[in-house]
Design a protein around this motif. Structure first.
Motif, PDB file in Angstrom:
ATOM      1  N   ALA A 162       0.786  -1.237   0.000  1.00  0.00           N
ATOM      2  CA  ALA A 162       0.000   0.000   0.000  1.00  0.00           C
ATOM      3  C   ALA A 162       0.812   1.279   0.000  1.00  0.00           C
ATOM      4  O   ALA A 162       0.317   2.318  -0.425  1.00  0.00           O
ATOM      5  CB  ALA A 162      -0.967  -0.002   1.184  1.00  0.00           C
ATOM      6  N   THR A 163       2.051   1.243   0.458  1.00  0.00           N
ATOM      7  CA  THR A 163       2.816   2.502   0.439  1.00  0.00           C
ATOM      8  C   THR A 163       3.505   2.740  -0.900  1.00  0.00           C
ATOM      9  O   THR A 163       4.051   3.816  -1.131  1.00  0.00           O
ATOM     10  CB  THR A 163       3.914   2.535   1.534  1.00  0.00           C
ATOM     11  N   GLY A 164       3.510   1.738  -1.788  1.00  0.00           N
ATOM     12  CA  GLY A 164       4.180   1.891  -3.085  1.00  0.00           C
ATOM     13  C   GLY A 164       3.375   2.769  -4.030  1.00  0.00           C
ATOM     14  O   GLY A 164       2.326   3.314  -3.662  1.00  0.00           O
TER      15      GLY A 164
ATOM     16  N   ASP B  52      -3.459  -4.944 -17.150  1.00  0.00           N
ATOM     17  CA  ASP B  52      -2.310  -4.616 -18.003  1.00  0.00           C
ATOM     18  C   ASP B  52      -2.408  -3.161 -18.443  1.00  0.00           C
ATOM     19  O   ASP B  52      -3.330  -2.791 -19.168  1.00  0.00           O
ATOM     20  CB  ASP B  52      -2.256  -5.515 -19.237  1.00  0.00           C
ATOM     21  N   SER B  53      -1.472  -2.362 -17.994  1.00  0.00           N
ATOM     22  CA  SER B  53      -1.489  -0.937 -18.362  1.00  0.00           C
ATOM     23  C   SER B  53      -0.792  -0.688 -19.700  1.00  0.00           C
ATOM     24  O   SER B  53      -0.966   0.361 -20.294  1.00  0.00           O
ATOM     25  CB  SER B  53      -0.784  -0.118 -17.278  1.00  0.00           C
ATOM     26  N   VAL B  54       0.000  -1.659 -20.154  1.00  0.00           N
ATOM     27  CA  VAL B  54       0.889  -1.411 -21.299  1.00  0.00           C
ATOM     28  C   VAL B  54       0.125  -1.355 -22.622  1.00  0.00           C
ATOM     29  O   VAL B  54       0.252  -0.410 -23.386  1.00  0.00           O
ATOM     30  CB  VAL B  54       1.994  -2.490 -21.342  1.00  0.00           C
TER      31      VAL B  54
ATOM     32  N   SER C 278      -2.489  -2.848   3.404  1.00  0.00           N
ATOM     33  CA  SER C 278      -1.483  -3.767   3.949  1.00  0.00           C
ATOM     34  C   SER C 278      -0.105  -3.248   3.586  1.00  0.00           C
ATOM     35  O   SER C 278       0.153  -2.891   2.426  1.00  0.00           O
ATOM     36  CB  SER C 278      -1.717  -5.155   3.360  1.00  0.00           C
ATOM     37  N   THR C 279       0.784  -3.208   4.586  1.00  0.00           N
ATOM     38  CA  THR C 279       2.123  -2.661   4.339  1.00  0.00           C
ATOM     39  C   THR C 279       3.187  -3.373   5.156  1.00  0.00           C
ATOM     40  O   THR C 279       2.887  -3.943   6.208  1.00  0.00           O
ATOM     41  CB  THR C 279       2.159  -1.142   4.662  1.00  0.00           C
ATOM     42  N   GLY C 280       4.422  -3.310   4.659  1.00  0.00           N
ATOM     43  CA  GLY C 280       5.562  -3.784   5.440  1.00  0.00           C
ATOM     44  C   GLY C 280       6.207  -2.636   6.202  1.00  0.00           C
ATOM     45  O   GLY C 280       7.195  -2.831   6.907  1.00  0.00           O
TER      46      GLY C 280
HETATM   47  N1  LIG Z   1       0.433  -4.790 -14.817  1.00  0.00           N
HETATM   48  C1  LIG Z   1       0.780  -3.550 -15.066  1.00  0.00           C
HETATM   49  O1  LIG Z   1       0.416  -2.954 -16.081  1.00  0.00           O
HETATM   50  C2  LIG Z   1       1.617  -2.845 -14.060  1.00  0.00           C
HETATM   51  C3  LIG Z   1       1.712  -1.451 -14.054  1.00  0.00           C
HETATM   52  C4  LIG Z   1       2.443  -0.819 -13.028  1.00  0.00           C
HETATM   53  C5  LIG Z   1       3.089  -1.591 -12.069  1.00  0.00           C
HETATM   54  N2  LIG Z   1       3.004  -2.936 -12.165  1.00  0.00           N
HETATM   55  C6  LIG Z   1       3.658  -3.779 -11.167  1.00  0.00           C
HETATM   56  O2  LIG Z   1       3.046  -3.520  -9.913  1.00  0.00           O
HETATM   57  C7  LIG Z   1       3.992  -3.708  -8.889  1.00  0.00           C
HETATM   58  C8  LIG Z   1       4.049  -2.458  -8.014  1.00  0.00           C
HETATM   59  O3  LIG Z   1       4.568  -1.378  -8.769  1.00  0.00           O
HETATM   60  P1  LIG Z   1       4.897  -0.006  -8.028  1.00  0.00           P
HETATM   61  O4  LIG Z   1       5.364   0.929  -9.086  1.00  0.00           O
HETATM   62  O5  LIG Z   1       3.772   0.353  -7.138  1.00  0.00           O
HETATM   63  O6  LIG Z   1       6.150  -0.470  -7.137  1.00  0.00           O
HETATM   64  P2  LIG Z   1       6.655   0.144  -5.752  1.00  0.00           P
HETATM   65  O7  LIG Z   1       6.423   1.609  -5.709  1.00  0.00           O
HETATM   66  O8  LIG Z   1       8.019  -0.400  -5.545  1.00  0.00           O
HETATM   67  O9  LIG Z   1       5.666  -0.488  -4.666  1.00  0.00           O
HETATM   68  C9  LIG Z   1       5.658  -1.837  -4.338  1.00  0.00           C
HETATM   69  C10 LIG Z   1       5.311  -1.996  -2.868  1.00  0.00           C
HETATM   70  O10 LIG Z   1       5.129  -3.389  -2.593  1.00  0.00           O
HETATM   71  C11 LIG Z   1       5.581  -3.662  -1.278  1.00  0.00           C
HETATM   72  N3  LIG Z   1       6.638  -4.686  -1.359  1.00  0.00           N
HETATM   73  C12 LIG Z   1       7.877  -4.566  -1.871  1.00  0.00           C
HETATM   74  N4  LIG Z   1       8.543  -5.733  -1.819  1.00  0.00           N
HETATM   75  C13 LIG Z   1       7.688  -6.619  -1.280  1.00  0.00           C
HETATM   76  C14 LIG Z   1       7.777  -7.993  -0.954  1.00  0.00           C
HETATM   77  N5  LIG Z   1       8.888  -8.700  -1.183  1.00  0.00           N
HETATM   78  N6  LIG Z   1       6.708  -8.595  -0.408  1.00  0.00           N
HETATM   79  C15 LIG Z   1       5.576  -7.907  -0.168  1.00  0.00           C
HETATM   80  N7  LIG Z   1       5.433  -6.595  -0.450  1.00  0.00           N
HETATM   81  C16 LIG Z   1       6.475  -5.962  -0.997  1.00  0.00           C
HETATM   82  C17 LIG Z   1       6.115  -2.347  -0.699  1.00  0.00           C
HETATM   83  O11 LIG Z   1       5.007  -1.727  -0.047  1.00  0.00           O
HETATM   84  P3  LIG Z   1       4.715  -1.906   1.526  1.00  0.00           P
HETATM   85  O12 LIG Z   1       6.030  -1.686   2.220  1.00  0.00           O
HETATM   86  O13 LIG Z   1       3.690  -0.864   1.807  1.00  0.00           O
HETATM   87  O14 LIG Z   1       4.203  -3.306   1.735  1.00  0.00           O
HETATM   88  C18 LIG Z   1       6.432  -1.555  -1.925  1.00  0.00           C
HETATM   89  O15 LIG Z   1       6.425  -0.176  -1.663  1.00  0.00           O
HETATM   90  C19 LIG Z   1       5.314  -4.057  -9.580  1.00  0.00           C
HETATM   91  O16 LIG Z   1       5.458  -5.460  -9.637  1.00  0.00           O
HETATM   92  C20 LIG Z   1       5.122  -3.493 -10.957  1.00  0.00           C
HETATM   93  O17 LIG Z   1       5.935  -4.143 -11.906  1.00  0.00           O
HETATM   94  C21 LIG Z   1       2.298  -3.568 -13.132  1.00  0.00           C
END
Ligand SMILES: NC(=O)c1ccc[n+]([C@@H]2O[C@H](COP(=O)([O-])OP(=O)(O)OC[C@H]3O[C@@H](n4cnc5c(N)ncnc54)[C@H](OP(=O)(O)O)[C@@H]3O)[C@@H](O)[C@H]2O)c1
Length: 335
Positions: free
Chosen positions: A162-164, A275-277, A184-186
């Protein structure tokens, strides 16, 4: 077209011993790929995928030298096909930008005009990048929950990671749309931040996965936005209420999904892929319109850390280790 020949970009280079090094270089317009649209980039952002590209992850980028940046917002310099007028403000997210095509961590991009959308009224270029792919993905997840019939009042909606970037904007959108959000957050220290975004409760990552080895868990969530994948997503599915819906967009925990079929065949739970791409253009425009109006996070400005190209190195390492709270905007005009 503006008479620009040189501009700055962050360039990732693969060394002969297969290391990946990053430096800010002067580049020329001739270095850019082909395309009918040239954009002067004002802002870009940092997503998890950008950090993978910047560190040579072959699942994102294989051709080097390369400029990452899957997001860009700026002004049209020229558009051969006439789809956009010079000076129009546009947002580009997804497609191949920043993957094999040089991306938004350069002061200019050249791309197919079909990749760009007009900046919607109600958003600035900086806000567009405060949202970026993360915000777009969060909004697409909420749109899919909404289309699946998940309504405010149905019960608690869980957001993992949730903080990402994706998570924090998903919390904000769900709250502003009237849902009861559990985050949910770490990062225990970020409980107040998540409550300020609108979460009614904040739980630890461990609580989400507790008992995940069981066949099913107590029914808890009316819906969920998952960015983590792996055991977390499996446990979320096992604890989703009868008829609930879960979206899956990410893999920060793991790309594997160790789950049985019982949530689906005994509780009618739905798992929706995000899928955002390659997201089709009509949905893409709808998502940006919603983000610019009713779904614009109330505290968007507070969720942003801004840096220039020089400051990106520290941020890349931080996001790779789950250490970023909120969103990172890259200011190209001041780089
Ligand atoms: N499908 C798509 O089109 C699409 C588009 C954008 C992003 N994504 C994917 O979505 C995911 C999140 O992207 P984001 O840009 O939000 O990344 P981000 O800013 O790094 O956020 C991910 C968050 O997940 C939590 N986390 C990190 N490592 C973890 C672990 N090992 N186990 C559990 N929680 C963990 C942390 O939050 P907490 O500390 O709060 O738990 C972290 O801040 C990535 O996998 C990215 O590739 C996919």
């Amino acid at each position: 077209m503006e008479n620009v020949t040189k501009f700055k970009a962050l360039v990732v280079e693969k060394t002969p011993d297969k290391q990946f090094v990053r430096e800010i270089r002067e580049r020329s317009m001739d270095d850019l790929p082909t395309g009918d649209l040239v954009v002067r980039v004002h802002y870009s952002s940092l997503n998890y995928k950008d950090a993978l590209s910047a560190t040579g992850h072959p699942g994102v980028t294989r051709q080097f030298p390369h400029t990452p940046g899957i997001d860009a917002a700026g002004e049209v310099v020229s558009c051969e096909g006439g789809a956009f007028a010079p000076g129009e403000k546009v947002i580009v997210t997804g497609y191949d930008l920043g993957m094999e095509t040089d991306g938004g961590w350069g002061q200019y991009i050249r791309i197919p005009s079909a990749w760009a959308v007009r900046l919607p009224e109600g958003l600035t270029l900086r806000e567009g990048m405060a949202l970026g792919t993360a915000g777009f993905t969060a909004a697409l997840s909420v749109l899919k929950l909404e289309r699946a019939g998940v309504k405010p009042g149905d019960g608690d909606i869980l957001v993992t990671g949730a903080t990402g970037g994706v998570g924090s904007i998903a919390v904000s959108i769900l709250a502003v749309a009237g849902y009861r959000v559990v985050a949910s957050t770490g990062k225990e220290a970020d409980e107040d931040f998540l409550k300020e975004l609108g979460a009614v409760a904040v739980i630890g990552r461990d609580e989400v996965v507790a008992g995940a080895e069981k066949t099913l868990l107590a029914e808890r969530w009316a819906g969920a936005v998952d960015v983590v994948g792996g055991a977390t997503l499996a446990a979320v599915l096992k604890s989703t209420r009868y008829g609930g819906t879960v979206t899956c967009c990410g893999l920060v925990g793991s790309p594997e999904l160790p789950v049985n079929v019982y949530p689906f065949i005994l509780r009618g739970v739905s798992l929706l892929g995000i899928d955002s791409v390659q997201c089709p253009r009509d949905t893409r425009e709808e998502v940006w319109q919603r983000l610019a109006a009713g779904w614009k996070p109330a505290r968007l400005a507070d969720m942003v850390t801004e840096c220039t190209l020089t400051g990106l190195e520290v941020m890349i390492q931080a996001i790779l280790h789950g250490g970023i709270t909120g969103r990172v905007v890259v200011n190209l005009r001041e780089s």
